[in-house]
Write an enzyme that holds these catalytic residues in place. Structure first.
Site: not given
Ligand code: NAP
Length: 239
Positions: A162, A166
């Protein structure tokens, strides 16, 4: 009304970002790789009185899906003002690079890096029609090489596939911003902070609402705003 496309907006940070941008007057297309989940997310927003939203099926790892989404959007809008490359996967725990499976590394890169690059490439023609095009690549503090190489953070996280993806996404941000430096584009990497979502089994310490605010802040910067930067809520993150 300005238009926004957010990938992976059916839940988590993407969903909350869609909600906040719609509430501030943007027309938001919620990208979802699953059509039904996308519709459900839109219905949820509409049930709370937010009407300026629609969903679009897009799997960022599938070029045909991205092209179909672009074609669909082209008939609905004259221009795209904001693209938020939010779709991401964690890739599971215990991702030491010394032992981690290469297939897992490829899978994580496929979504978090190649997914963002190919989505951006396909939507650039629509973004170029905007007077103030904005691209936010949703990154992570785990993409910071400075943080990983600091002795102050020896146990920052073992989430290496991961983290690499990034870091690569951040390189994409810088190089694309360089390519577009003499234009009105603003292209940034934004880390939303450690947030309780499916990605980390809801272990994050802040809410998706708080995370979305950070993304909205940089998705809506004006002509004097930053470009080619790695940003968090209160300023820059060390690369
Ligand atoms: P999440 O709730 O798991 O949401 C991830 C989203 O990405 C879901 O809608 C998922 O769809 C979608 N996705 C995954 N693979 C995909 C694909 N091939 N095509 C289209 N959509 C896809 O996680 P989140 O925390 O909200 O993450 C959102 C972003 O924030 C990510 O880029 C993550 O790396 C970043 N981020 C998160 C955190 C944290 O602490 N949560 C911190 C830093 C950065 P499905 O529902 O179909 O799986």
């Amino acid at each position: 009304m300005k238009t926004v496309l957010i990938t992976g907006a059916n839940k988590g940070i993407g969903f909350e970002t869609a909600k906040q941008l719609a509430q501030s007057g943007y027309f938001v297309y919620l990208g979802s790789r699953d059509k039904i989940k996308g519709h459900e997310a839109v219905e949820k927003l509409k049930a709370s009185g937010i009407d300026n939203v629609d969903c679009i099926e897009i799997d960022v790892t599938n070029i045909n899906s991205i092209k179909s989404a672009r074609k669909e959007l082209e008939v609905k809008v004259k221009q795209l003002d904001v693209l938020i490359n939010n779709a991401g996967i964690g890739g599971g725990q215990a991702q030491n690079l010394s032992t981690g499976e290469i297939e897992n590394l490829r899978k994580v890169f496929d979504t978090n890096f190649f997914g963002a690059v190919q989505t951006t490439q396909q939507f650039l023609s629509l973004l170029k029609k905007s007077n103030e095009p904005r691209i936010v690549n949703v990154s992570s503090g785990l993409g910071s090489l400075t943080i990983h190489s600091s002795t102050q953070n020896p146990n920052y996280a073992i989430y290496d596939a991961y983290s690499c993806s990034k870091t690569a996404l951040n390189a994409f941000t810088v190089l694309l911003a360089k390519e577009f430096r003499n234009t009105n584009f603003k292209i940034n990497s934004v880390t939303p902070g450690y947030t309780a979502t499916d990605l980390n089994h809801f272990q994050g310490t802040q809410t998706p609402e708080q995370a979305a605010k950070v993304i909205v802040k940089y998705a809506t910067v004006d002509k004097d705003g930053p470009t080619g930067k790695f940003l968090k809520e209160d300023g820059e993150v060390d690369w």
